[in-house]
Design a protein around this motif. Structure first.
Motif, PDB file in Angstrom:
ATOM      1  N   HIS A  82      36.827  47.444 -19.529  1.00 42.54           N
ATOM      2  CA  HIS A  82      35.589  47.787 -20.206  1.00 42.54           C
ATOM      3  C   HIS A  82      34.478  46.795 -19.627  1.00 42.54           C
ATOM      4  O   HIS A  82      34.743  45.794 -19.076  1.00 42.54           O
ATOM      5  N   VAL A 116      30.668  47.905 -26.183  1.00 43.70           N
ATOM      6  CA  VAL A 116      31.398  48.556 -25.108  1.00 43.70           C
ATOM      7  C   VAL A 116      30.666  49.467 -24.452  1.00 43.70           C
ATOM      8  O   VAL A 116      30.589  50.908 -24.694  1.00 43.70           O
ATOM      9  N   ALA A 119      34.210  52.295 -20.761  1.00 45.93           N
ATOM     10  CA  ALA A 119      35.489  52.010 -20.924  1.00 45.93           C
ATOM     11  C   ALA A 119      36.662  52.789 -19.997  1.00 45.93           C
ATOM     12  O   ALA A 119      36.238  54.036 -19.952  1.00 45.93           O
TER      13      ALA A 119
END
Length: 182
Positions: A82, A116, A119
């Protein structure tokens, strides 16, 4: 030689069916060996299944996404490549802003695009003991190239092998043309 943050691209004549036509993102490479995640081999598990099993809502951006088969080691465990690297319970920093995380706290935060950004979720990983990857490279099993975030996160998984070859400047079949035996 340190291939951390590189792609390993399987030669077109790879005879190991598990690794044939694979692109592996190398997350760690040092004197003890190497660890990477296959980024173009889907597992039979989807992100939807992971969230449904936990009784949680699936992040919209992850719906219907495949979980990659990261490799044959620890296939009972999940891993997330990520960006940004962030601050997670169990991570390996790979590139300037890329990490490999194996702790559950990242799964709980996949919906938060500030924590994030992009990812790739996998089960299992690939690994090489001391000197093994170097020997495989000498045996022409893999091609290498610096990792490309676009291929890693944005290109559909079924196109990543061809995209890695395109970045190298040729197609897999170019390596097979005119090949013969001495």
């Amino acid at each position: 030689m340190n291939l951390t943050d590189y792609f390993l691209v399987a030669m077109p004549d790879m005879d190991d069916p598990f690794f044939a036509e694979c692109v592996i993102y190398v997350c760690e490479h040092n004197e003890d060996g190497a660890l990477g995640i296959i980024i173009n081999k889907p597992s039979p598990i989807s992100i939807d299944m992971i969230y449904a099993a936990g009784g949680r809502n699936i992040p919209l951006r992850m719906q219907h996404e495949n979980v990659m088969m990261g490799g044959p080691v620890q296939i009972d465990r999940g891993y997330v490549v990520h960006t940004p690297a962030g601050d997670w319970q169990s991570s390996i920093r790979v590139g300037d802003d890329i990490a490999l995380t194996s702790s559950r706290d990242i799964i709980d935060n996949l919906a938060d695009t500030e924590k994030v950004g992009k990812a790739l979720v996998s089960i299992g990983y690939s690994s090489w003991y001391k000197g093994q990857l170097e020997q495989e490279l000498a045996d022409n099993i893999w091609l290498t190239l610096p990792a490309d975030e676009h291929i890693l996160f944005d290109v559909p998984y079924e196109q990543r092998y061809a995209a890695a070859f395109a970045k190298l400047g040729f197609a897999p079949e170019d390596l097979l043309r005119g090949a013969g035996h001495a």
